[in-house]
Scaffold this motif. Structure first.
Motif, mmCIF file in Angstrom:
data_model
loop_
_atom_site.group_PDB
_atom_site.id
_atom_site.type_symbol
_atom_site.label_atom_id
_atom_site.label_comp_id
_atom_site.label_asym_id
_atom_site.label_seq_id
_atom_site.Cartn_x
_atom_site.Cartn_y
_atom_site.Cartn_z
ATOM 1 N N GLY A 86 0.801 -1.222 0.000
ATOM 2 C CA GLY A 86 0.000 0.000 0.000
ATOM 3 C C GLY A 86 0.831 1.267 0.000
ATOM 4 O O GLY A 86 0.277 2.370 0.059
ATOM 5 N N GLY A 87 2.148 1.125 -0.041
ATOM 6 C CA GLY A 87 3.022 2.297 -0.076
ATOM 7 C C GLY A 87 3.242 2.963 1.260
ATOM 8 O O GLY A 87 3.793 4.066 1.324
ATOM 9 N N ALA A 88 2.832 2.297 2.357
ATOM 10 C CA ALA A 88 2.937 2.907 3.687
ATOM 11 C C ALA A 88 4.185 2.475 4.447
ATOM 12 O O ALA A 88 4.486 3.022 5.507
ATOM 13 C CB ALA A 88 1.692 2.560 4.516
ATOM 14 N N LYS A 89 4.905 1.489 3.928
ATOM 15 C CA LYS A 89 6.156 1.031 4.532
ATOM 16 C C LYS A 89 7.141 0.671 3.426
ATOM 17 O O LYS A 89 6.743 0.340 2.302
ATOM 18 C CB LYS A 89 5.917 -0.197 5.425
ATOM 19 C CG LYS A 89 5.395 0.111 6.817
ATOM 20 C CD LYS A 89 6.520 0.622 7.720
ATOM 21 C CE LYS A 89 6.053 0.762 9.176
ATOM 22 N NZ LYS A 89 7.145 1.214 10.063
ATOM 23 N N LYS A 90 8.424 0.696 3.755
ATOM 24 C CA LYS A 90 9.455 0.308 2.809
ATOM 25 C C LYS A 90 9.738 -1.186 2.932
ATOM 26 O O LYS A 90 9.742 -1.733 4.041
ATOM 27 C CB LYS A 90 10.747 1.093 3.058
ATOM 28 C CG LYS A 90 10.625 2.590 2.808
ATOM 29 C CD LYS A 90 11.946 3.285 3.103
ATOM 30 C CE LYS A 90 11.848 4.784 2.869
ATOM 31 N NZ LYS A 90 13.127 5.471 3.190
ATOM 32 N N PHE A 91 9.994 -1.827 1.816
ATOM 33 C CA PHE A 91 10.297 -3.253 1.815
ATOM 34 C C PHE A 91 11.531 -3.547 2.666
ATOM 35 O O PHE A 91 11.601 -4.580 3.351
ATOM 36 C CB PHE A 91 10.511 -3.738 0.377
ATOM 37 C CG PHE A 91 10.859 -5.199 0.270
ATOM 38 C CD1 PHE A 91 9.947 -6.178 0.636
ATOM 39 C CD2 PHE A 91 12.100 -5.590 -0.201
ATOM 40 C CE1 PHE A 91 10.267 -7.520 0.536
ATOM 41 C CE2 PHE A 91 12.428 -6.928 -0.305
ATOM 42 C CZ PHE A 91 11.510 -7.900 0.056
ATOM 43 N N THR A 92 12.486 -2.642 2.652
ATOM 44 C CA THR A 92 13.712 -2.849 3.423
ATOM 45 C C THR A 92 13.457 -2.881 4.929
ATOM 46 O O THR A 92 14.290 -3.377 5.687
ATOM 47 C CB THR A 92 14.743 -1.755 3.108
ATOM 48 O OG1 THR A 92 14.125 -0.464 3.263
ATOM 49 C CG2 THR A 92 15.261 -1.891 1.685
#
Length: 448
Positions: A86-92
């Motif tokens: 959802g674009g609210a957290k970074k995958f890293t």
């Protein structure tokens, strides 16, 4: 005297050199019994269940007495992938090197388990190593079967509008596809198999709905939730709230629709209609589709007939987590046939029960601690709100806080986004978290 001392010193150095050379030769030798190892506790799986139980038992049985078999280099906090999509957290933010979460004092065999022999208390790895154990804990998680949907593997590679939050290889596709969605048909699927976190297929749908509204595009996009189930959620209290939510947000729910194929060239998804003797299928055009793939226990486990039930899942007592046939084998998490939602929260509660019961077995006693089926699913309903579903066996509601958790709350979203990851990395993986049971009793004045 000095000459004799010098000779002795030279002789000692020579002996040490010979010993060192022999040790070096032995270290790289491929003959003899060097491909066999033994341990008191063998843990198969380096996911949430495997790491957290290994952390507990290495403290109990001592350094060098616990072995973990796990092939991958990276450990993921998968519960955060909805927010990544959802674009609210970074995958890293969702991963750490596996070596950094392997508990101190545990021996790590970085290889894949390919054979279980419970009669002889051994597990064999792909590299040919045989590990002998006194006690075995199986926490292998679930296997993603993208290939079981015709055309899906290729579509995920070639079509930017076909996405899935369920794999580290695909989760980063979701938000860019959502950003590019201007109009048309958006579909979110739920398969006919058990899956990780039964609420996750809906969470990304609600985030997509909220994102489109915030960007003035929602009126141009029709959203379908195509689920193979006959209900929107398995627990009546939360199902009622979610039905109200999809109605309010103008989301179409199509029950008993199981995805069987995707044609990326035609932008078409094919669903079989379950419970229909006519074997009817229905095709949907898509401009965006989030796929939850079919899942199963890993093949190596499914093929171990002595360990699994008729569905291919590890056959354990649902309350004690002890294998129904082999008393020195225990299971934890998603690969077991325990009838509860497969989440990290469930593993936390199971962890304490497993530790107590296996400890009793080690001491010559019988299992006595019982798991109540507790699990939790933070149902993210927007970028600001969340319904914190908590329940046990048979859908029994087991809410921790003295408020109605079936209501969308900002506090629960903050808990999901900021508090739970800290608990996961700093407490759970280190063997210090059994779930919120103690806090639940405190907040409800001692009542369970």
């Amino acid at each position: 005297m000095a000459l004799q001392s010098g000779r002795r010193l030279l002789g000692l150095k020579f002996v040490r050199r010979i010993i060192a050379q022999e040790n070096e030769i032995a270290m790289f030798s491929t003959t003899g019994p060097t491909n066999a190892k033994s341990c008191k506790v063998l843990v198969v799986g380096g996911g949430t269940g495997g790491i957290s139980t290994a952390a507990r038992f290495v403290k109990k049985v001592g350094k060098g007495n616990v072995i973990i078999i796990e092939p991958t280099d990276t450990h993921y906090y998968q519960a955060m992938w909805t927010l990544v999509g959802g674009g609210a957290k970074k995958f890293t933010d969702t991963s750490k090197p596996m070596k950094s979460v392997i508990p101190s004092g545990c021996n790590w065999i970085q290889d894949k388990a390919v054979k279980f022999d419970p009669e002889n208390n051994t597990v064999t790895t792909e590299g040919g190593e045989t590990v002998n154990y006194e006690y075995l804990i199986i926490g292998m998680g679930l296997q993603l079967n993208f290939e079981n949907v015709k055309g899906l593997v290729d579509a995920l590679k070639t079509d930017p509008n076909v996405v899935s939050n369920y794999s580290p290889n695909t989760v980063n596709k979701t938000f860019p596809a959502l950003q590019n969605l201007k109009n048309g048909e958006a579909i979110f699927t739920f398969p006919s198999t058990p899956i990780k976190c039964a609420g996750a297929p809906q969470k990304i749908m609600y985030l997509a709905d909220d994102y489109l509204r915030k960007n003035g595009r929602r009126d141009n996009v029709h959203i379908n939730f195509n689920t193979a189930l006959g209900v929107i959620f398995g627990v009546p209290k939360y199902a009622e709230r979610l039905r109200e939510l999809v109605s309010k947000r103008n989301i179409t729910v199509n029950y008993t629709h199981n995805l069987t194929a995707i044609d990326a060239d035609k932008k078409e998804a094919v669903f079989e209609i379950l419970g229909n003797d006519k074997k009817e299928t229905k095709s949907f055009k898509y401009d965006f589709i989030h796929v939850t793939p079919p899942m199963s226990a890993p093949d190596v486990l499914r093929n171990s007939n002595r360990l699994v039930d008729s569905t291919g899942f590890l056959d354990v007592n649902k309350e004690t987590l002890q294998h129904v046939k082999y008393k020195n084998i225990f299971g934890i998490g998603d690969c077991t046939n325990i009838p509860t939602s497969k989440t990290a929260a469930a593993i936390a509660a199971q962890n304490g029960v497993l530790y107590k019961n296996l400890s009793l077995v080690m001491e010559g006693g019988n299992v006595s601690s019982k798991y109540d089926g507790y699990t939790s699913c933070p149902l993210v309903t927007s970028y600001e709100r969340c319904i914190l579903a908590e329940f046990g066996f048979d859908g029994k509601v087991m809410e921790t806080f003295p408020v109605d958790q079936g209501k969308e709350r900002r506090s629960m979203l903050l808990l999901k986004k900021h508090v739970m990851p800290t608990i996961y990395w700093e407490a759970m993986l280190r063997g210090y978290w059994n779930g919120p049971g103690v806090f639940r009793k405190l907040m409800h004045f001692g009542k369970s």
